[in-house]
Write a protein that holds these residues in place. Sequence first.
Motif, short mmCIF file in Angstrom:
data_model
loop_
_atom_site.label_atom_id
_atom_site.label_comp_id
_atom_site.label_asym_id
_atom_site.label_seq_id
_atom_site.Cartn_x
_atom_site.Cartn_y
_atom_site.Cartn_z
N SER A 166 80.88 33.34 -52.30
CA SER A 166 81.12 34.66 -51.74
C SER A 166 81.15 34.57 -50.22
CB SER A 166 80.00 35.61 -52.18
OG SER A 166 79.99 36.76 -51.36
N THR A 167 81.95 35.43 -49.60
CA THR A 167 82.04 35.38 -48.14
C THR A 167 81.05 36.34 -47.48
OG1 THR A 167 83.75 37.05 -48.13
CG2 THR A 167 84.48 34.77 -48.18
N ASP A 168 80.40 37.20 -48.27
CA ASP A 168 79.48 38.16 -47.64
C ASP A 168 78.19 38.36 -48.43
OD1 ASP A 168 80.75 39.84 -49.69
OD2 ASP A 168 82.36 40.10 -48.23
N VAL A 169 78.21 39.23 -49.43
CA VAL A 169 76.98 39.55 -50.17
C VAL A 169 77.05 38.96 -51.58
CG1 VAL A 169 76.59 41.66 -48.87
CG2 VAL A 169 77.91 41.75 -50.98
N ILE A 170 76.02 39.21 -52.38
CA ILE A 170 76.04 38.71 -53.76
C ILE A 170 76.93 39.61 -54.62
CG2 ILE A 170 74.63 38.15 -55.78
CD1 ILE A 170 72.23 37.84 -53.95
N HIS A 171 77.88 38.98 -55.31
CA HIS A 171 78.69 39.67 -56.31
C HIS A 171 78.40 39.01 -57.66
CE1 HIS A 171 81.18 41.61 -53.15
NE2 HIS A 171 80.99 40.48 -52.49
N SER A 172 79.07 39.48 -58.70
CA SER A 172 78.90 38.82 -59.99
C SER A 172 80.21 38.84 -60.75
CB SER A 172 77.79 39.51 -60.79
OG SER A 172 77.58 38.82 -62.00
N PHE A 173 80.62 37.65 -61.17
CA PHE A 173 81.87 37.47 -61.92
C PHE A 173 81.61 37.80 -63.38
CE2 PHE A 173 84.57 34.80 -64.57
CZ PHE A 173 85.81 34.87 -63.96
N TRP A 174 82.34 38.80 -63.88
CA TRP A 174 82.06 39.25 -65.24
C TRP A 174 83.34 39.61 -65.99
CZ3 TRP A 174 80.34 44.77 -66.91
CH2 TRP A 174 79.99 44.77 -68.28
N VAL A 175 83.59 38.90 -67.08
CA VAL A 175 84.64 39.29 -68.02
C VAL A 175 83.91 39.68 -69.30
CG1 VAL A 175 86.67 38.53 -69.30
CG2 VAL A 175 86.28 37.66 -66.99
N PRO A 176 83.82 40.98 -69.58
CA PRO A 176 83.03 41.40 -70.75
C PRO A 176 83.39 40.64 -72.03
CG PRO A 176 83.68 43.33 -69.48
CD PRO A 176 84.35 42.14 -68.84
N GLU A 177 84.69 40.37 -72.24
CA GLU A 177 85.12 39.68 -73.46
C GLU A 177 84.66 38.22 -73.50
OE1 GLU A 177 86.77 40.69 -76.15
OE2 GLU A 177 87.60 42.64 -75.65
N MET A 178 84.27 37.68 -72.36
CA MET A 178 83.72 36.32 -72.34
C MET A 178 82.23 36.35 -72.67
SD MET A 178 85.74 34.40 -69.20
CE MET A 178 84.27 33.69 -68.51
N LEU A 179 81.68 37.55 -72.82
CA LEU A 179 80.25 37.76 -73.12
C LEU A 179 79.39 37.02 -72.09
CD1 LEU A 179 80.25 37.25 -77.02
CD2 LEU A 179 80.83 39.30 -75.72
N PHE A 180 79.86 37.01 -70.85
CA PHE A 180 79.24 36.15 -69.85
C PHE A 180 79.46 36.70 -68.46
CE2 PHE A 180 79.30 32.54 -66.94
CZ PHE A 180 78.21 31.82 -67.34
N LYS A 181 78.43 36.63 -67.64
CA LYS A 181 78.61 36.94 -66.23
C LYS A 181 77.75 35.99 -65.42
CE LYS A 181 76.82 41.20 -66.90
NZ LYS A 181 75.86 42.34 -66.97
N ARG A 182 78.19 35.69 -64.20
CA ARG A 182 77.33 34.85 -63.36
C ARG A 182 77.46 35.28 -61.90
NH1 ARG A 182 75.93 29.04 -65.02
NH2 ARG A 182 74.75 30.38 -66.41
N ASP A 183 76.32 35.34 -61.22
CA ASP A 183 76.30 35.79 -59.83
C ASP A 183 77.14 34.89 -58.93
OD1 ASP A 183 74.75 37.90 -60.47
OD2 ASP A 183 73.03 37.34 -59.24
#
Length: 311
Positions: free
Chosen positions: A193-210
């Motif tokens: 990330s270039t600034d703050v914490i985001h989270s990558f989330w594809v609901p259909e992947m049943l997975f998210k990661r900061d």
Amino acid sequence: MGARSSATRPRAVGRAAGLGLGGATLLTLLTGCSVEDWGSAFGHFGWPGRGISLQAHEMYDLWIASTIAALVVGFGVWGLIFWCIIRYRKRGEELPVQTRFNMPMEILYTVTPVLIVAVLFYYTAIVQTSIDKLSKNPDQVVEVVAFKWNWQFNYQDGMGEDAGTVASTVGSSDVIPLLVLPVGEKIRFEETSTDVIHSFWVPEMLFKRDVMPGNVRNVFEVTLDREGRYVGRCAELCGTYHAFMNFELVVVSPDKFDTFLKAKVDGASTQEAMEAIGFTGQEAYATTTQPFNTRRQQNSWNQPETVAAGK
Ligand SMILES: [Cu+2]
């Protein structure tokens, strides 16, 4: 005689109920009802289905199986509670026999929860290790760059921060970014990330990661196994336009993916490259991000009217 038969009846009912439950469990095992059959019978217990990756299927099976196990234990406990309430309800002023320190009972309700937790822990550790496994030779490496408030996807020619970018896609205030990826291949995601914490989330992947700023680079791998178009969102409250921070995952055949990437490398825009693999007109743009889109000027409440009108 009468007193004796009324005392044995609840016990017989309890035994029959236990046998019924055990029988039902055994029956489903023998008839080969899959975890997915159970899941769809109960609306996937809140998840959007079995997912679109091999890793998602593992998590789905763990989630559904442990929920069903929890329900079985739950019904057993509720059954015992109601049975006790009815069987031992107050019948007169006489104090019932007071018992305590029943050693077998004490051991039973100490050992049983420990066993349940151990079994859940065992399967969770297996699935978690599998999800986090990184291979030496992924088929595709994508660097995910999150920023306030959009996404950039860099197709890499290698792993790590020093790898070069072959082609990249970036979202803007008007165009939602598309992440095109091949089905059946091992894809490595490297997040920054270039600034703050985001989270990558594809609901259909049943997975998210900061997605972390600085030198923390979260890495994970996914093998997608279903073609289609799936919404992706930011799952970490990151600021004013967090809700508009959407993207779309487009899963296509490896052939189409190669054509797409080659078009991008040759200088085509993402939309032109989408047209090259058969997604024309509106299909060259994100179609799944409703109800939110990234056209901020139209949706924003604090922009001057000129901006709200368009450019
Ligand atoms: Cu965000």
